[in-house]
Design a protein around this motif. Sequence first.
Motif, short mmCIF file in Angstrom:
data_model
loop_
_atom_site.label_atom_id
_atom_site.label_comp_id
_atom_site.label_asym_id
_atom_site.label_seq_id
_atom_site.Cartn_x
_atom_site.Cartn_y
_atom_site.Cartn_z
N TYR A 20 0.94 -1.28 -0.07
CA TYR A 20 0.12 -0.10 0.08
C TYR A 20 0.81 1.26 -0.14
N THR A 21 0.33 2.37 -0.62
CA THR A 21 0.97 3.90 -0.45
C THR A 21 0.36 4.44 0.32
N SER A 22 0.82 5.66 0.75
CA SER A 22 0.25 6.45 1.57
C SER A 22 -1.14 6.92 1.31
N THR A 23 -1.28 7.23 0.01
CA THR A 23 -2.64 7.74 -0.67
C THR A 23 -3.61 6.53 -0.58
N GLU A 24 -3.37 5.41 -0.77
CA GLU A 24 -4.19 4.25 -0.50
C GLU A 24 -4.50 4.24 0.84
N VAL A 25 -3.76 4.43 1.92
CA VAL A 25 -4.38 4.25 3.32
C VAL A 25 -4.99 5.69 3.51
N GLU A 26 -4.86 6.78 3.06
CA GLU A 26 -5.86 8.04 3.23
C GLU A 26 -7.17 7.48 2.72
N ASP A 27 -7.20 6.83 1.65
CA ASP A 27 -8.40 6.48 1.05
C ASP A 27 -9.25 5.32 1.70
N ILE A 28 -8.59 4.61 2.15
CA ILE A 28 -9.27 3.56 3.31
C ILE A 28 -9.73 4.33 4.34
N ILE A 29 -9.04 5.26 5.00
CA ILE A 29 -9.70 5.97 6.12
C ILE A 29 -10.92 6.64 5.69
N HIS A 31 -12.89 6.36 3.08
CA HIS A 31 -14.24 5.25 2.79
C HIS A 31 -14.59 4.50 3.87
N ALA A 32 -13.93 4.38 5.02
CA ALA A 32 -14.36 3.64 6.05
C ALA A 32 -14.75 4.68 7.08
N PHE A 33 -14.44 5.84 7.51
CA PHE A 33 -14.77 6.54 8.44
C PHE A 33 -15.34 7.86 8.27
N ARG A 62 -8.22 15.53 17.84
CA ARG A 62 -7.94 14.44 18.43
C ARG A 62 -9.21 13.50 18.64
N GLU A 63 -10.45 14.08 18.61
CA GLU A 63 -11.70 13.47 18.66
C GLU A 63 -11.72 12.37 17.40
N ALA A 64 -11.24 12.77 16.35
CA ALA A 64 -11.46 12.13 15.02
C ALA A 64 -10.54 10.83 15.24
N ALA A 65 -9.30 11.13 15.94
CA ALA A 65 -8.26 9.98 16.23
C ALA A 65 -8.81 9.06 17.14
N GLU A 66 -9.44 9.50 18.16
CA GLU A 66 -9.95 8.62 19.26
C GLU A 66 -11.11 7.83 18.91
N MET A 67 -12.00 8.44 17.56
CA MET A 67 -13.11 7.83 17.10
C MET A 67 -12.61 6.51 16.25
N VAL A 68 -11.59 6.94 15.48
CA VAL A 68 -11.25 5.60 14.71
C VAL A 68 -10.51 4.55 15.37
N VAL A 69 -9.58 4.95 16.49
CA VAL A 69 -9.16 3.92 17.38
C VAL A 69 -10.10 3.14 18.14
N THR A 70 -11.23 3.67 18.71
CA THR A 70 -12.13 3.02 19.30
C THR A 70 -13.14 2.28 18.43
N ASP A 73 -10.96 -0.71 17.54
CA ASP A 73 -10.91 -1.73 18.75
C ASP A 73 -12.26 -2.50 18.81
N LYS A 74 -13.36 -1.79 18.95
CA LYS A 74 -14.82 -2.35 19.19
C LYS A 74 -15.40 -3.39 17.97
N GLY A 75 -14.96 -2.80 16.85
CA GLY A 75 -15.19 -3.69 15.56
C GLY A 75 -14.40 -4.16 14.88
N CYS A 76 -14.70 -4.56 13.54
CA CYS A 76 -13.63 -5.32 12.87
C CYS A 76 -13.81 -4.56 11.33
N LEU A 77 -12.85 -4.03 10.74
CA LEU A 77 -12.81 -3.25 9.62
C LEU A 77 -11.65 -4.29 8.79
N LEU A 78 -12.40 -5.11 7.76
CA LEU A 78 -11.59 -5.93 6.92
C LEU A 78 -11.27 -5.48 5.65
N LEU A 79 -10.04 -5.39 5.30
CA LEU A 79 -9.72 -4.58 4.10
C LEU A 79 -9.83 -5.34 2.85
#
Length: 175
Positions: A20-29, A31-33, A62-70, A73-79
């Motif tokens: 993966y490239t950095s741009t692909e990781v940004e796209d994943i975030i 589309h998912a969140f 900070r709230e966005a970062a905490e929301m993504v980590v939470t 942790d609680k769910g499961c995001l499959l790539l």
Amino acid sequence: MRRAHDQGTLVLLENLDPSYTSTEVEDIIWHAFKENCSAKMVPQLFFSSPHSGQAYVIFKTREAAEMVVTKLDKGCLLLSNGRPLLGCFRTPCFTGKQSTFFGHLVIDKLKLQMQREMREAVSTSHCSQPNTLEYDMAMEWSLQQERSDYAWRKLHEQQGRELRKLKAKFKPKRK
């Protein structure tokens, strides 16, 4: 990155495909969140697993970062390749100057003294001679480095075989 870490907006994503490239990781975030961020893939080191990649992601708040980590942790995001995405707050290694040789440290205070010694130095051989302690230590270091490289290579090969076996057994449900 240091400022983002201090503000609590730096997240480490793990279990990514190493290609993966950095741009692909940004796209994943996005589309998912539905969160904007900037990502930086962590370069693979020799002792890193070649089967799993990591990326540091900096969020706007900070709230966005905490929301993504939470949510991770609680769910499961499959790539798309079936890997579960993992996220956590982790302190990156912030170092000043890095040495170009493994096991060597950079000490700024000694630089002036070394410059003076270089001006006063007499011409000697550039390589260690076989009858010195430095030569013996260098040979021992080289041997230990080769053993370490071999052990890491074998571990990565074993992990690759185990991953292929698990992927062969894994059959996703079709809807």
